[in-house]
Design a protein around this motif. Structure first.
Motif, PDB file in Angstrom:
ATOM      1  N   SER A 197      49.199 -12.052  73.330  1.00 43.29           N
ATOM      2  CA  SER A 197      47.915 -12.485  72.776  1.00 43.29           C
ATOM      3  C   SER A 197      46.804 -11.458  72.964  1.00 43.29           C
TER       4      SER A 197
ATOM      5  N   GLN B 191      44.343 -11.051  70.007  1.00 45.93           N
ATOM      6  CA  GLN B 191      43.405 -12.163  69.915  1.00 45.93           C
ATOM      7  C   GLN B 191      42.315 -12.039  70.986  1.00 45.93           C
TER       8      GLN B 191
ATOM      9  N   SER C 260      51.262  -7.344  71.303  1.00 49.08           N
ATOM     10  CA  SER C 260      50.988  -8.368  70.289  1.00 49.08           C
ATOM     11  C   SER C 260      51.835  -8.151  69.048  1.00 49.08           C
TER      12      SER C 260
ATOM     13  N   VAL D  64      40.530 -14.181  64.666  1.00 50.55           N
ATOM     14  CA  VAL D  64      41.704 -14.366  65.506  1.00 50.55           C
ATOM     15  C   VAL D  64      42.950 -14.158  64.657  1.00 50.55           C
TER      16      VAL D  64
ATOM     17  N   THR E  38      39.665  -9.785  69.852  1.00 45.91           N
ATOM     18  CA  THR E  38      38.819 -10.388  68.827  1.00 45.91           C
ATOM     19  C   THR E  38      37.851 -11.407  69.407  1.00 45.91           C
TER      20      THR E  38
END
Length: 439
Positions: free
Chosen positions: A395, A398, A110, A12, A401
C-alpha cells in the motif's frame, strides 16, 4: 525516488483505476496484445531532466545507439511524474502498457503486488550481468523483502540541502544549517525583502512524503507498524508533519505561495534567487538548465534534529531513485531484457547518470571520477550512511497519495492564515489513514 523524484500525484490507487486516462500508445505498441514487430519495444521513461523535451534529447541518441547495436527500435514516451503512477496503474489492470518502463523506486512493492511486472529472479538477472553488479542499498527498494525484485535499479539519488552562496553572503551567514533549529534561525535572517529562506512544493504529493518520512524517522516514526499496517497518527508522525508545515505556518521561512507549488517550481525560484535553500534530489542539471552556474550554489547534508547525520533517528534522506521494470505480458521479452541490459551497462550508466546528476546503482560505473565531485560526494555519503528506504509494503503508493494530500491540505490552511495545531495535524492524518485499504 526523484522527483524530481521526484514523484507522482493523483487519487488513491482504487480511484486511479476509475479516473485514469487511456494509456497513450499502450494498446498499439509493445505489451498487452501488441501486433508490433518483435524488433520494436515501447518504453515509458520518467521525466528526469528539467522538462520532457530535455529528456527526449538525452535519451533518443542512446535509443538510436541501442537500435544500431541490436536492430530493435524503441518507441519512447517521456511521462511526467504527475501522470506516471496513474498511467502505470491503469496499464496493470488493462494489460495494455509498454514493454519497459521507469518506476519510482518507492512504488516497487505496490506495483509488485499487482502481479503485472516481470519478477527479476536469478535467471532474468543473469541475462543482464547478474544481481551482484548492483549496489545493495539500491536493490533494497526493488520490491517486498523475501520476494524476487519487481524492477532493476536505474538511477540512484538522495536528498541534500542546496543553498545560494550569494544570498548567504549578503545575509552574513557563513555556513548552511546542520540542524533544524539552525535552519529556522538562519531562515529568519534570509526571509525578508520579498525573498524567502526555504523552498517547498505543497502541491507535489511525493515530495511532501519524502520530507515528512525523513522527519518521521528523526522523530522515531515509521508510518507503518511491524506488520505493515498504517500508523499515521503516532506522536512521531504527527510531530514530523507539524514540524514541516510549521516552516510556513509558524516559522515563516517558506513563502505561502509554495503551498500550491508543483514539481520543480521550488527549483525555479531557487535558480532565480527568490529562495535561498531547497531540499532536493540531484538538482545540478535543473539549476544549469535555468541559467545557474555551478559556483553559485553549495550543497550540504539535510539537517537533523541534533548531532550529525547517521542511522536511526539521524536519518536525513529516503533512498531515492528510479527503477526499470518490464511488463510480464510483453510480446518481446528477449528484446526487453536486452534493453534493460543496455540501459544498466557500465557505459550507459556512466553517461546517463553524469547527464542527470544522479549516482549509478551499478558498482563498476561509480569508479568514474565524475561521481567524485562535491555535490555527488554528499549524495553518495548520504546513501551510504544516513538514508533509509520508504516502506516496501503493497500500500506504499496509496500512502504517498493520502498522506501527501494531507500535507498539501495543511499547507493550504497555513497559506490562508489558518492555525496548524497538533490536533489539526492529527485529524488530517487520521482522515488519510481511513482512506487506506483495509488490511
Amino acid at each position: 525516488m526523484r522527483r524530481y523524484r521526484a514523484v507522482a500525484s493523483g487519487a488513491v490507487a482504487v480511484s486511479l483505476l476509475a479516473t485514469a486516462t487511456a494509456c497513450g500508445g499502450g494498446s498499439s505498441a509493445g505489451g498487452g496484445g501488441s501486433n508490433e514487430s518483435p524488433k520494436t519495444l515501447t518504453y515509458w521513461a520518467s521525466n528526469q531532466g528539467p522538462n520532457i523535451e530535455a529528456d527526449k534529447k538525452i535519451l533518443e541518441p542512446e535509443l538510436k545507439k541501442f537500435e544500431e547495436k541490436t536492430g530493435i527500435k524503441v518507441k519512447l514516451e517521456v511521462v511526467p511524474w504527475s501522470d506516471l503512477l496513474t498511467r502505470i496503474m491503469t496499464a496493470t489492470t488493462s494489460g495494455q502498457g509498454p514493454d519497459v518502463l521507469n518506476i519510482g523506486n518507492t512504488w516497487s512493492a505496490s506495483l509488485q503486488s499487482t502481479g503485472a511486472l516481470l519478477p527479476w529472479d536469478e535467471k532474468n538477472f543473469s541475462k543482464i550481468g547478474g544481481k551482484d553488479r548492483f549496489v545493495e542499498a539500491a536493490l533494497g527498494s526493488t520490491g517486498a523483502a523475501g520476494s524476487d525484485p519487481a524492477a532493476v535499479p536505474l538511477y540512484s539519488m538522495s536528498y541534500a540541502l542546496y543553498y545560494n552562496k550569494k544570498m548567504f553572503a549578503d545575509a552574513g551567514i557563513e555556513k548552511p544549517p546542520a540542524t533544524w533549529d539552525e535552519m529556522v534561525a538562519t531562515g529568519k535572517k534570509l526571509s525578508k525583502d520579498g525573498k524567502w529562506a526555504l523552498g517547498a512544493e505543497g502541491g507535489n504529493l511525493s515530495n511532501n512524503i519524502h520530507q515528512v518520512f525523513v522527519l518521521g524517522k528523526q522523530h522515531g516514526a515509521d508510518f507503518f507498524d511491524a506488520e505493515g499496517k498504517p500508523d499515521f497518527t503516532s506522536d512521531g508522525a504527527v510531530a514530523a508533519v507539524k514540524q514541516y508545515v510549521d516552516f510556513m505556518a509558524k516559522d515563516k521561512i517558506i513563502a505561502p505561495g509554495n503551498a500550491e507549488y508543483a514539481q520543480n517550481q521550488s527549483l525555479s525560484d531557487f535558480a532565480k534567487d527568490k529562495t535561498a535553500m531547497v531540499l532536493w534530489q540531484a538538482a545540478a542539471s535543473t539549476f544549469k538548465s535555468q541559467g545557474m552556474s555551478d559556483d553559485e550554489w553549495g550543497v550540504a547534508p539535510v539537517p537533523v534534529q541534533s548531532g550529525t547525520p547517521g542511522q536511526g533517528k539521524n536519518v536525513n534522506s529516503m533512498v531515492a531513485g528510479i527503477n526499470m521494470a518490464v511488463f510480464k505480458n510483453t510480446k518481446n521479452l528477449d528484446g526487453a531484457l536486452e534493453f534493460v541490459k543496455f540501459m544498466t551497462s557500465d557505459e550507459e550508466q556512466k553517461l546517463l547518470c553524469k547527464t542527470y546528476g544522479s549516482i549509478p546503482p551499478v558498482k563498476a560505473a561509480q569508479n568514474d571520477p565524475a561521481f567524485d565531485r562535491p555535490e555527488l560526494k554528499v549524495l553518495r555519503d548520504t546513501l551510504a550512511t544516513s538514508a533509509e528506504a520508504l516502506p516496501q509494503v503493497p500500500s506504499e503508493s496509496q500512502f504517498e497519495t493520502v498522506v501527501g494530500t494531507a500535507v498539501k491540505n495543511l499547507f493550504a490552511s497555513a497559506a490562508g492564515g489558518g492555525e496548524v495545531t497538533t490536533e489539526s495535524v492529527k485529524a488530517e492524518l487520521a482522515k488519510a489513514q481511513q482512506q487506506m485499504p483495509q488490511q
